[in-house]
Design a protein around this motif. Sequence first.
Motif, PDB file in Angstrom:
ATOM      1  N   THR A   1       0.829  -1.214   0.000  1.00  8.92           N
ATOM      2  CA  THR A   1       0.000   0.000   0.000  1.00  8.92           C
ATOM      3  C   THR A   1       0.856   1.254   0.000  1.00  8.92           C
ATOM      4  OG1 THR A   1      -1.765  -1.146   1.190  1.00  8.92           O
ATOM      5  CG2 THR A   1      -1.810   1.261   1.263  1.00  8.92           C
ATOM      6  N   PHE A   2       1.997   1.192   0.656  1.00  9.35           N
ATOM      7  CA  PHE A   2       2.853   2.364   0.777  1.00  9.35           C
ATOM      8  C   PHE A   2       4.165   2.203   0.024  1.00  9.35           C
ATOM      9  CE2 PHE A   2       0.116   2.554   4.580  1.00  9.35           C
ATOM     10  CZ  PHE A   2      -0.538   3.747   4.268  1.00  9.35           C
ATOM     11  N   GLN A   3       4.100   1.476  -1.087  1.00 11.17           N
ATOM     12  CA  GLN A   3       5.201   1.422  -2.033  1.00 11.17           C
ATOM     13  C   GLN A   3       4.752   2.155  -3.315  1.00 11.17           C
ATOM     14  OE1 GLN A   3       8.022   0.272  -0.874  1.00 11.17           O
ATOM     15  NE2 GLN A   3       7.072  -0.485   1.009  1.00 11.17           N
ATOM     16  N   GLY A   4       5.565   2.094  -4.351  1.00  7.10           N
ATOM     17  CA  GLY A   4       5.270   2.847  -5.561  1.00  7.10           C
ATOM     18  C   GLY A   4       3.921   2.537  -6.177  1.00  7.10           C
ATOM     19  N   GLU A   5       3.616   1.241  -6.323  1.00 13.15           N
ATOM     20  CA  GLU A   5       2.336   0.865  -6.946  1.00 13.15           C
ATOM     21  C   GLU A   5       1.160   1.266  -6.067  1.00 13.15           C
ATOM     22  OE1 GLU A   5       1.889  -0.152  -9.886  1.00 13.15           O
ATOM     23  OE2 GLU A   5       3.914  -0.705 -10.513  1.00 13.15           O
ATOM     24  N   GLY A   6       1.353   1.195  -4.744  1.00 17.06           N
ATOM     25  CA  GLY A   6       0.291   1.609  -3.837  1.00 17.06           C
ATOM     26  C   GLY A   6      -0.007   3.090  -3.964  1.00 17.06           C
ATOM     27  N   TYR A   7       1.054   3.888  -4.026  1.00 19.84           N
ATOM     28  CA  TYR A   7       0.865   5.327  -4.229  1.00 19.84           C
ATOM     29  C   TYR A   7       0.146   5.587  -5.549  1.00 19.84           C
ATOM     30  CZ  TYR A   7       3.242   7.781  -0.411  1.00 19.84           C
ATOM     31  OH  TYR A   7       3.565   8.338   0.804  1.00 19.84           O
ATOM     32  N   ALA A   8       0.516   4.849  -6.580  1.00 23.22           N
ATOM     33  CA  ALA A   8      -0.127   5.027  -7.888  1.00 23.22           C
ATOM     34  C   ALA A   8      -1.622   4.732  -7.803  1.00 23.22           C
ATOM     35  CB  ALA A   8       0.541   4.128  -8.921  1.00 23.22           C
ATOM     36  N   ALA A   9      -1.993   3.717  -7.003  1.00 23.90           N
ATOM     37  CA  ALA A   9      -3.408   3.374  -6.847  1.00 23.90           C
ATOM     38  C   ALA A   9      -4.162   4.477  -6.116  1.00 23.90           C
ATOM     39  CB  ALA A   9      -3.537   2.049  -6.105  1.00 23.90           C
ATOM     40  N   PHE A  10      -3.557   5.012  -5.051  1.00 25.22           N
ATOM     41  CA  PHE A  10      -4.179   6.151  -4.368  1.00 25.22           C
ATOM     42  C   PHE A  10      -4.391   7.295  -5.368  1.00 25.22           C
ATOM     43  CE2 PHE A  10      -2.361   4.506  -0.250  1.00 25.22           C
ATOM     44  CZ  PHE A  10      -3.526   4.551   0.505  1.00 25.22           C
ATOM     45  N   CYS A  11      -3.336   7.623  -6.093  1.00 30.96           N
ATOM     46  CA  CYS A  11      -3.379   8.778  -6.990  1.00 30.96           C
ATOM     47  C   CYS A  11      -4.407   8.610  -8.106  1.00 30.96           C
ATOM     48  CB  CYS A  11      -1.996   9.012  -7.583  1.00 30.96           C
ATOM     49  SG  CYS A  11      -0.782   9.641  -6.396  1.00 30.96           S
ATOM     50  N   GLU A  12      -4.539   7.404  -8.604  1.00 32.16           N
ATOM     51  CA  GLU A  12      -5.484   7.151  -9.698  1.00 32.16           C
ATOM     52  C   GLU A  12      -6.904   7.526  -9.293  1.00 32.16           C
ATOM     53  OE1 GLU A  12      -6.688   3.550 -12.815  1.00 32.16           O
ATOM     54  OE2 GLU A  12      -5.503   3.116 -11.009  1.00 32.16           O
ATOM     55  N   ARG A  13      -7.238   7.292  -8.031  1.00 32.40           N
ATOM     56  CA  ARG A  13      -8.584   7.615  -7.563  1.00 32.40           C
ATOM     57  C   ARG A  13      -8.847   9.119  -7.572  1.00 32.40           C
ATOM     58  NH1 ARG A  13      -7.454   3.418  -3.770  1.00 32.40           N
ATOM     59  NH2 ARG A  13      -7.187   4.838  -2.008  1.00 32.40           N
TER      60      ARG A  13
END
Length: 230
Positions: free
Chosen positions: A23-35
Amino acid sequence: MSRRPVSAVFFDVDFTLIYPGPTFQGEGYAAFCERYGITVDPSRFPQAVRAASSILDAAQDHAYDADIFVCYTRRIIEEMGGSGPRLDECATEIYDEWAACQHFFLYDDVAPVLEELARRGLKIGLISNSHRCLASFQEHFQLQGLITAAVSSSEHGYMKPHPSIFEAALTLAGVDARDALMVGDSVAHDIDGARRVGMRGVLVHRSDDPMPSAGVPVIRSMSELPALIN
């Protein structure tokens, strides 16, 4: 350890006892940002974290302020290439979610060491700069009965290395600073702060990078700690 026997061991929490999951790695940040309609490059996450770290280091008065951490998170997003009118909303959600224990894992070497220290009759404490509920932390990771005192900066009002947060933890545990040891992953926040109030320190350096010069013992695994206390 030399000098007076250690009667209490205090631990930092984040990156000392627990580490963040995806959740708090690169892909997790990308998922937050996409929303929030924000596009970022996950591969830039490591360098983005390094670039944003100066924001936390610049908090000179050490008073706890959620806006500092939201600003830090926003900077990570920006360094990953993110922009847009909802940046602050996204950064705030990430900050809020950091408090949720389900996003984290306990290092494998932690529980056995805490249990060993408790068997020896040592008091165990937590001193955290996070806004995570430390009672929930103990319950989630099944550490109930092991922790004598727990102080978080969000409740106390000041962050490490401010002396008052260490003094509050010592008072709560009922121990003298000269008999207490602080274990953490940050020289500036954990080790230097503890030493200023008379505590001893042990730096946890889990990476394969060269051992830093900390002026205190440095360990790569928590399993090395009981022998040091002997």
